[in-house]
Design a protein around this motif. Structure first.
Motif, PDB file in Angstrom:
ATOM      1  N   LEU A 172       0.826  -1.205   0.000  1.00 38.87           N
ATOM      2  CA  LEU A 172       0.000   0.000   0.000  1.00 38.87           C
ATOM      3  C   LEU A 172       0.862   1.257   0.000  1.00 38.87           C
ATOM      4  CD1 LEU A 172      -2.616   1.681   0.516  1.00 38.87           C
ATOM      5  CD2 LEU A 172      -2.232   1.226   2.951  1.00 38.87           C
ATOM      6  N   LEU A 173       1.852   1.300   0.901  1.00 39.39           N
ATOM      7  CA  LEU A 173       2.706   2.486   1.015  1.00 39.39           C
ATOM      8  C   LEU A 173       3.543   2.689  -0.248  1.00 39.39           C
ATOM      9  CD1 LEU A 173       3.870   2.049   4.725  1.00 39.39           C
ATOM     10  CD2 LEU A 173       2.235   3.724   3.853  1.00 39.39           C
ATOM     11  N   THR A 174       4.019   1.597  -0.808  1.00 39.20           N
ATOM     12  CA  THR A 174       4.807   1.707  -2.039  1.00 39.20           C
ATOM     13  C   THR A 174       3.959   2.271  -3.174  1.00 39.20           C
ATOM     14  OG1 THR A 174       6.194  -0.167  -1.361  1.00 39.20           O
ATOM     15  CG2 THR A 174       6.215   0.432  -3.688  1.00 39.20           C
ATOM     16  N   ALA A 175       2.708   1.785  -3.294  1.00 37.89           N
ATOM     17  CA  ALA A 175       1.814   2.293  -4.343  1.00 37.89           C
ATOM     18  C   ALA A 175       1.490   3.761  -4.128  1.00 37.89           C
ATOM     19  CB  ALA A 175       0.534   1.460  -4.366  1.00 37.89           C
ATOM     20  N   LEU A 176       1.255   4.160  -2.873  1.00 35.35           N
ATOM     21  CA  LEU A 176       0.956   5.563  -2.588  1.00 35.35           C
ATOM     22  C   LEU A 176       2.143   6.460  -2.928  1.00 35.35           C
ATOM     23  CD1 LEU A 176      -0.948   5.257   0.821  1.00 35.35           C
ATOM     24  CD2 LEU A 176      -1.889   6.056  -1.345  1.00 35.35           C
ATOM     25  N   ARG A 177       3.336   5.991  -2.584  1.00 38.27           N
ATOM     26  CA  ARG A 177       4.528   6.802  -2.889  1.00 38.27           C
ATOM     27  C   ARG A 177       4.731   6.917  -4.395  1.00 38.27           C
ATOM     28  NH1 ARG A 177       9.952   6.684  -3.720  1.00 38.27           N
ATOM     29  NH2 ARG A 177      10.050   4.425  -3.978  1.00 38.27           N
ATOM     30  N   ARG A 178       4.490   5.807  -5.101  1.00 40.11           N
ATOM     31  CA  ARG A 178       4.706   5.804  -6.542  1.00 40.11           C
ATOM     32  C   ARG A 178       3.625   6.583  -7.291  1.00 40.11           C
ATOM     33  NH1 ARG A 178       4.431   0.671  -7.155  1.00 40.11           N
ATOM     34  NH2 ARG A 178       2.212   0.682  -7.697  1.00 40.11           N
ATOM     35  N   ASP A 179       2.354   6.428  -6.865  1.00 38.84           N
ATOM     36  CA  ASP A 179       1.242   6.971  -7.645  1.00 38.84           C
ATOM     37  C   ASP A 179       0.809   8.365  -7.215  1.00 38.84           C
ATOM     38  OD1 ASP A 179       1.281   4.525  -8.930  1.00 38.84           O
ATOM     39  OD2 ASP A 179      -0.301   3.665  -7.665  1.00 38.84           O
TER      40      ASP A 179
END
Length: 656
Positions: free
Chosen positions: A608-615
């Protein structure tokens, strides 16, 4: 609670025009009287009174005593189910007793009586003199003098009557206000409290056999544990594993003596919680059970009189050899946990329960703790129940009990893996993104200009770019949490500046979201949905937003109606993150976000955190002892040692 009451008493006495704050001191005393035995109230009164007397003198002492009287009376009456008539009668009796005591004191110390009466007479004469200067009030002034002289001849009745009136009125006001506070506090169940049962039965906690054991907390819609059928044998080392919410902590409570709501637990004798030869528990946060100011004092704290303990041998066994005279306040997290183990071993327990004891400890401390725990059953005649998420810790046990919700047992293949600490990244590791958070020459010293001064940080230079992911790691006591608080604006550094968008972050508190290491301390509401709405600024009646926030961190919508204290430690951590993420912050600081989470929850949270940082361009700063799976979320790494950066961090321009 005693210290809290003493603090309010000191403020009320020392700070001008703050006497009204003393009424706040009745709350902790009332709560103690409401939830515990009378001796607990007495102990708190003595402790708080001594603290207040040493700092604020006799006035502070009497304020604590008054708070203990009002809070204690209200708490005891409320606990026994009585009401206003009981309080009224008790206050009249107390007022009469105080009045009689005052009369007796003035009869014995007649010089003090003469001084007090002279002072009161001077005040009355002064009032009469003022009245005489007002036209038409001359007769009233003379009447005041004459009547006061008459009343003073019956001074014993005056003192007793004024004592009954003052104490009675104050008590009834305290009852009116404090009883309402206690009613609200009574709705906050202390569900994870260890239950002590003082049984006359001989101590014998093992072997312990569970027969279709279930446990359901009050007000819960489903069982937190069970059905479970298992056994813990004498001298056995058992690891208990399972996902968050599977009932691991609840099983610990039942092993420690809490009666199940269904089924039965068969033991040869009493649980003997805290008794010699009984059951000992070492918890996740050692700060809550390390009570002595010296290491040696804490090992023997609470042992029965006459007990002989080889403190040096126990400290050597847990890896604290030579630290007997050390102040416990100066120990690292790992050292505190090992001290808690030594204190447990001093009771020569038949069963030792270790509940997630390594989750807040760095990798070096974790390895030391596991080496201590894994050999206990070989060196002592005892059983060890170790609750853990980590596969390497469970592997050292004789047997693994996996709580998967069906009471089964077997190897847990879905557990947390450990990884070696990553090396600090070079200046060229990451580019792009405008500078968002800038730290220049940051240093911090606790207790400045005092004999207890301690340097936590020194000469920290760091630039965090927008959309960046930074991992900060280091041993316990290296300054990681202090740095996190400074970056969140909750702590002003002793030296240097911390800027967010070019302005001091301490002037923008709330702009940087932070998840604390102890998640429970960050949860302020009684229920999950209310907590998320409050933390994120959402409309409580718009349940779709709360459901969406819960879904972001992998929690079922039904958990929104549960009380905070019914959650596991991992669930509490995810509720905190749900509230923070729903605010859509630009910078999110996570202090030990993976502690207490099972493998599936860790993967889900990191994804979740990786997707939020990326997107979305969310900037993430993680402080963690757990490194497995963090490579994609945090491509940059900062290592601290003794408050200093071990290797220069990267910046957008490639300059340290």
């Amino acid at each position: 609670m005693a210290a809290l009451c003493a603090a309010t008493a000191i403020i009320a006495v020392v700070v001008p025009f703050a006497a009204g704050l003393s009424v706040l001191g009745t709350v902790p005393m009332g709560l103690l009287a409401y939830r515990h035995r009378f001796r607990v109230l007495v102990a708190a009164t003595v402790a708080g009174g001594i603290i207040a007397f040493l700092i604020a003198g006799f006035g502070g002492l009497m304020t604590v005593v008054n708070c203990a009287y009002i809070g204690g009376l209200v708490g005891i009456v409320k606990r026994r189910g009585h009401g206003t008539p009981t309080v009224t009668v008790a206050s009249l009796i107390a007022g009469g007793l105080f009045g009689v005591a005052g009369v007796g004191f003035l009869l014995v110390f007649y010089r003090i009586r003469e001084l007090v009466f002279a002072s009161i007479t001077a005040n009355m004469n002064g009032i009469a003199a003022v009245l005489e200067r007002i036209s038409g009030l001359e007769m009233a002034a003379q009447r005041l003098r004459d009547d006061f002289a008459t009343v003073l001849t019956y001074w014993p009745l005056l003192i007793i009557g004024s004592s009954i009136f003052s104490i009675g009125s104050v008590t009834l006001i305290g009852w009116w206000a404090l009883s309402r506070v206690l009613v609200r506090l009574s709705g906050v169940p202390d569900v994870h409290k260890l239950d002590f049962v003082d049984s006359a039965e001989p101590v014998g906690p093992v072997p312990a056999r569970f027969r279709d054991v279930r446990f359901r907390y009050d007000g819960a819609g489903k069982d937190a544990l069970g059905p479970v059928s298992l056994s813990i044998e004498q001298g056995e080392h058992v690891a208990v594993t399972g996902p968050n919410g599977s009932g691991k902590t609840t099983m610990m409570l039942v092993l420690a003596g809490r009666p199940p709501t269904a089924g039965a637990v068969d033991r040869p004798g009493a649980v003997g919680l805290g008794k010699v030869g009984g059951t000992a528990v070492v918890m996740q946060h050692p700060e809550s059970q390390v009570l002595g100011t010296r290491v040696a004092d804490d090992v023997v704290f609470g042992l029965p009189p006459g007990a002989t303990t080889d403190v040096d041998r126990l400290l050597a066994e847990v890896g604290l050899d030579g630290l007997a005279e050390r102040d416990t306040g100066g120990l690292s997290g790992g050292e505190l946990q090992r001290l808690a183990v030594a204190a447990a071993l001093a009771r020569e327990p038949s069963m030792l329960i270790a509940d997630e004891v390594t989750s807040m400890v760095d990798q070096q401390g974790r390895e030391a703790l596991i080496s201590v725990l894994s050999g206990l059953t070989k060196r002592h005649r005892m059983s060890l129940v170790h609750i853990t998420h980590y596969n390497d810790e469970a592997a050292s046990a004789d047997r693994i009990i996996d709580l998967t919700g069906d009471g089964g047992s077997g190897d847990n293949v879905e557990m947390v893996s450990t990884a070696p600490a990553p090396a600090p990244t070079s200046a060229q590791t990451r580019r792009g993104g405008s500078p968002l958070l800038e730290l220049k020459g940051i240093g911090h010293e606790y207790g400045q200009r005092t004999p207890w001064a301690s340097v936590a940080l020194r000469d920290i230079d760091l630039v965090v770019n927008e959309g960046d992911g930074v991992l900060i790691h280091g041993l316990n006591g290296s300054g990681k949490s202090t740095l996190a608080w400074i970056m969140a604006g909750l702590l002003t550094p002793s030296a240097g500046t911390c800027l967010l968008d070019g302005k001091p972050v301490s002037e923008q508190v709330g702009a940087v979201a932070i998840s604390f290491q102890a998640a429970r301390l960050q949860l302020m509401r009684g229920r999950v949905d209310m907590e998320i709405a409050s933390a994120a600024g959402l409309d409580y009646f718009d349940h779709s937003q709360i459901v969406a926030a819960l879904a972001m961190v992998g929690l079922d919508p039904a958990i929104g109606l549960r009380r905070i204290d019914q959650l596991s430690g991992g669930q509490m951590r995810r509720v905190v993150l749900a509230g923070l993420l729903a605010r859509k912050p630009r910078v999110l600081i996570l202090d030990e976000p993976l502690a207490g989470l099972d493998a599936a929850s860790q993967r889900g949270l990191l994804g979740l955190l990786t997707a939020l940082r990326r997107d979305t361009g969310l900037t993430v700063i993680v402080i963690s002892h757990d490194f497995s799976g963090l490579e994609e979320l945090c491509p940059r790494t900062l290592r601290l040692r003794d408050g200093a950066v071990m290797s220069a961090p990267t910046t957008a321009g490639g300059v340290a």
